[in-house]
Scaffold this motif. Structure first.
Motif, PDB file in Angstrom:
ATOM      1  N   CYS A  46       0.826  -1.204   0.000  1.00 59.67           N
ATOM      2  CA  CYS A  46       0.000   0.000   0.000  1.00 59.67           C
ATOM      3  C   CYS A  46       0.867   1.263   0.000  1.00 59.67           C
ATOM      4  CB  CYS A  46      -0.897  -0.013   1.237  1.00 59.67           C
ATOM      5  SG  CYS A  46      -2.070   1.331   1.276  1.00 59.67           S
ATOM      6  N   TRP A  59      -9.151   1.143   1.356  1.00 58.87           N
ATOM      7  CA  TRP A  59      -8.052   1.437   0.439  1.00 58.87           C
ATOM      8  C   TRP A  59      -8.180   2.757  -0.304  1.00 58.87           C
ATOM      9  CZ3 TRP A  59      -4.597  -1.523   2.251  1.00 58.87           C
ATOM     10  CH2 TRP A  59      -4.923  -2.781   2.739  1.00 58.87           C
ATOM     11  N   THR A  68      -5.221   5.361  -1.725  1.00 61.84           N
ATOM     12  CA  THR A  68      -4.014   4.547  -1.931  1.00 61.84           C
ATOM     13  C   THR A  68      -3.978   3.997  -3.351  1.00 61.84           C
ATOM     14  OG1 THR A  68      -4.867   2.336  -1.393  1.00 61.84           O
ATOM     15  CG2 THR A  68      -4.242   3.754   0.478  1.00 61.84           C
ATOM     16  N   ILE A  97       0.262   5.630  -0.219  1.00 66.99           N
ATOM     17  CA  ILE A  97      -0.674   6.753  -0.264  1.00 66.99           C
ATOM     18  C   ILE A  97      -0.524   7.443  -1.611  1.00 66.99           C
ATOM     19  CG2 ILE A  97      -1.284   8.984   0.758  1.00 66.99           C
ATOM     20  CD1 ILE A  97      -0.207   7.811   3.440  1.00 66.99           C
TER      21      ILE A  97
END
Length: 160
Positions: A19, A149, A152, A21
């Motif tokens: 993940c 999510w 992201t 950002i």
């Protein structure tokens, strides 16, 4: 979807490990993180009595109420009355207007957070997805839940 299976655990861990950002969201995420840290004592006051990490409560608060302490943790409805949206008619005890702490405790107990003990990354992610609902997994399995999510590289649009 009530069980954190080995395959679901592996999926959550892999998504978390990869993940990132989204660069265009980084400033907003930083600002939210600052607000969360500034309110840490308030989150701890609700989380610690039932054995929940305070950051778990803080993230739910960000997702459901935009970090506003005049809204129910359950769904962001105003604390001036019981919740109207799902879950409706919460908290069942007390009288409005509710304190944020009273309502937040009710939301966590409704979700049986006091009975959960797996506060690993996958354990937290399954509780957050369960809090929002399994709609994406059930009806849109190719879409990763925006509740987990968004902002992201794994994110998509929309929220149940």
């Amino acid at each position: 979807m009530a069980t954190l299976t080995a395959s679901l655990r592996a999926e959550y861990q892999s998504l978390f490990d990869t993940c990132q950002i989204a660069p265009e969201r980084q400033a907003l995420v930083n600002a939210m993180a600052e607000k969360i840290v500034a309110a840490q004592a308030r989150y701890r006051s609700v989380a610690e009595p039932i054995g929940v990490p305070w950051v778990v409560v803080a993230v739910i608060h960000a997702m459901e109420a935009g970090l506003r302490f005049d809204c129910h943790l359950h769904n962001g409805d105003p604390l001036l009355e019981r919740t109207l949206q799902v879950p409706a008619n919460r908290p069942r005890t007390g009288a409005p207007p509710f304190s944020w702490e009273h309502s937040a405790s009710d939301a966590l107990r409704l979700g049986k957070y006091e009975h959960w003990s797996d506060w690993s990354v996958p354990g937290i992610l399954v509780k957050w997805e369960r809090f929002n609902g399994w709609g994406y997994r059930r009806f849109h399995p190719g879409v990763k839940s925006p509740y987990l999510w968004s902002f992201t590289n794994h994110g998509g649009r929309g929220k149940y």
